[in-house]
Design an enzyme around this catalytic site. Structure first.
Site, PDB file in Angstrom:
ATOM      1  N   LYS A   1       0.821  -1.214   0.000  1.00 31.45           N
ATOM      2  CA  LYS A   1       0.000   0.000   0.000  1.00 31.45           C
ATOM      3  C   LYS A   1       0.853   1.262   0.000  1.00 31.45           C
ATOM      4  O   LYS A   1       0.493   2.245  -0.628  1.00 31.45           O
ATOM      5  CB  LYS A   1      -0.970   0.004   1.185  1.00 31.45           C
ATOM      6  CG  LYS A   1      -2.137  -0.940   0.967  1.00 31.45           C
ATOM      7  CD  LYS A   1      -3.298  -0.632   1.888  1.00 31.45           C
ATOM      8  CE  LYS A   1      -4.445  -1.607   1.638  1.00 31.45           C
ATOM      9  NZ  LYS A   1      -5.474  -1.508   2.672  1.00 31.45           N
TER      10      LYS A   1
ATOM     11  N   LYS B   1      -5.446 -10.791  -9.304  1.00 33.64           N
ATOM     12  CA  LYS B   1      -6.682 -10.993  -8.565  1.00 33.64           C
ATOM     13  C   LYS B   1      -7.766 -10.037  -9.087  1.00 33.64           C
ATOM     14  O   LYS B   1      -7.455  -8.904  -9.438  1.00 33.64           O
ATOM     15  CB  LYS B   1      -6.380 -10.682  -7.090  1.00 33.64           C
ATOM     16  CG  LYS B   1      -7.381 -11.208  -6.113  1.00 33.64           C
ATOM     17  CD  LYS B   1      -6.854 -11.000  -4.694  1.00 33.64           C
ATOM     18  CE  LYS B   1      -8.024 -10.767  -3.757  1.00 33.64           C
ATOM     19  NZ  LYS B   1      -7.626 -10.524  -2.386  1.00 33.64           N
TER      20      LYS B   1
ATOM     21  N   LYS C   1     -11.952  -4.400  -7.764  1.00 29.17           N
ATOM     22  CA  LYS C   1     -12.951  -3.406  -8.162  1.00 29.17           C
ATOM     23  C   LYS C   1     -12.307  -2.157  -8.738  1.00 29.17           C
ATOM     24  O   LYS C   1     -12.955  -1.382  -9.419  1.00 29.17           O
ATOM     25  CB  LYS C   1     -13.868  -3.067  -6.991  1.00 29.17           C
ATOM     26  CG  LYS C   1     -13.177  -2.677  -5.723  1.00 29.17           C
ATOM     27  CD  LYS C   1     -14.169  -2.663  -4.561  1.00 29.17           C
ATOM     28  CE  LYS C   1     -13.503  -3.005  -3.260  1.00 29.17           C
ATOM     29  NZ  LYS C   1     -14.375  -3.594  -2.280  1.00 29.17           N
TER      30      LYS C   1
END
Ligand code: TRP
Length: 331
Positions: free
Chosen positions: A115, A197, A200
């Site tokens: 992140k 993966k 969204k």
């Protein structure tokens, strides 16, 4: 008297709409677990602000996720479905547990490293202490089981370490939770790049099927799924990752195993498989969308659930928090 049920806690971030990966990988398991366990399912909105959020969007998507939990079949009278931000004990315990967590442990978290690499302009301390808040979520409810994806196993191990450390000092305060990973690792990959993966936030709109996509959109996305040129419906993740991903989705929706699916499409091309997957996924989501629309138009009912369940969650969470405070020696 009936034996006390074991406790289960899980949560999902309140960002964006749920997709087929969230449904097959998480939500569907939550449903089957809700008989066996006393369940707490949180919309973990406090976690969401580690990344900058637009207030109106966050408010709407939090409510959408909460309604989707119910629309997918979780019974709010049985499971406790609530917003994390409505129960202040989460943040209070997170502070306390932060004092029992080493910076070195947080630095090792692979999600933190990922992140921060993606958010160079906003490496805030919330990103760093995120796993401490997650530990507080779980430990407040004395959860025995925590259904999570593989990417969360490291956070769960840290949670156990923190709990054990605390218990070593203060006695048996926390239940040590175990990850619940499910029988089949229903990890759904991107339809456009089966090496990734399903996400969204994928830039390619065809990569991800949302639970609330229209039927024809779902079928179209499946028709456009990337496969290969081998022209055989075979489960082979190494050489045919795209086809294998479609088989995984089909298997998760129908309950058929890979042998049965290979036999069903033997001799056929990929087109038949793609259409079948699209229709099955659309069929699976149809009743969820219908229920969601009903909930959307029944504001009073949903508001009532939000209020009642937050109170139920707070009752349990505050008990643990009170014990912790006494053990520590707060006056
Ligand atoms: N970190 C989890 C995720 O990104 C969400 C989460 C927050 C969670 N708190 C939790 C999951 C507690 C399980 C238990 O998926």
């Amino acid at each position: 008297m009936a034996e006390k049920k074991k406790v289960l806690f899980s949560g999902m971030q309140a960002t964006g709409s749920l997709h087929v990966g969230n449904y097959l990988g998480a939500l569907r398991n939550w449903l089957t677990l809700s008989d066996e366990y006393e369940c707490f399912y949180s919309v973990v909105d406090l976690h969401s602000i580690t990344i900058r959020q637009d207030p109106a969007v966050l408010r709407k998507s939090s409510r959408d996720v909460l309604m989707l939990y119910i629309a997918a079949g979780l019974d709010p009278d049985k499971c406790c479905i609530y917003y994390q931000s409505h129960v202040p004990a989460h943040t209070e315990l997170a502070w306390i547990l932060g004092c029992f967590t080493y910076i070195g442990e947080l630095n090792r978290m692979s999600q933190f490293k990922d992140k921060t690499a993606k958010n160079l302009s906003n490496i805030n301390s919330g990103l760093h202490t995120y796993p401490v808040l997650q530990a507080a979520d779980i430990l407040l409810f004395q959860a025995d089981a925590v259904p999570v994806g593989r990417d969360q196993v490291q956070h769960l191990e840290l949670c156990r370490d923190i709990a054990e450390r605390f218990n070593m000092i203060y006695g048996d305060v926390f239940t040590i939770p175990a990850a619940w990973l499910g029988k089949t690792a229903a990890k759904v990959m991107s339809l456009q790049d089966p090496g990734k993966k399903m996400s969204k936030s994928d830039e390619n709109v065809n990569a991800c099927i949302f639970v609330r996509d229209e039927r024809d959109v779902i079928i179209k996305k499946c028709k456009r799924a990337v496969t290969d040129s081998l022209m055989q419906v075979k489960y082979d993740k190494e050489n045919q990752p795209g086809v294998s991903n479609l088989i995984d989705i089909y298997s998760a929706c129908t309950g058929k195993n890979t042998d049965e699916i290979e036999a069903e499409f033997a001799g056929g091309g990929y087109k038949e498989l793609k259409i079948a997957v699209g229709e099955t996924v659309a069929d699976t989501f149809e009743p969820i969308k219908k229920r969601f629309a009903e909930l959307e138009s029944d504001k009073a009912y949903v508001d009532g659930i939000i209020k009642e369940n937050a109170a139920r969650a707070a009752l349990v969470a505050n008990q643990t928090l009170q014990t912790v405070k006494e053990k520590i020696g707060f006056p």
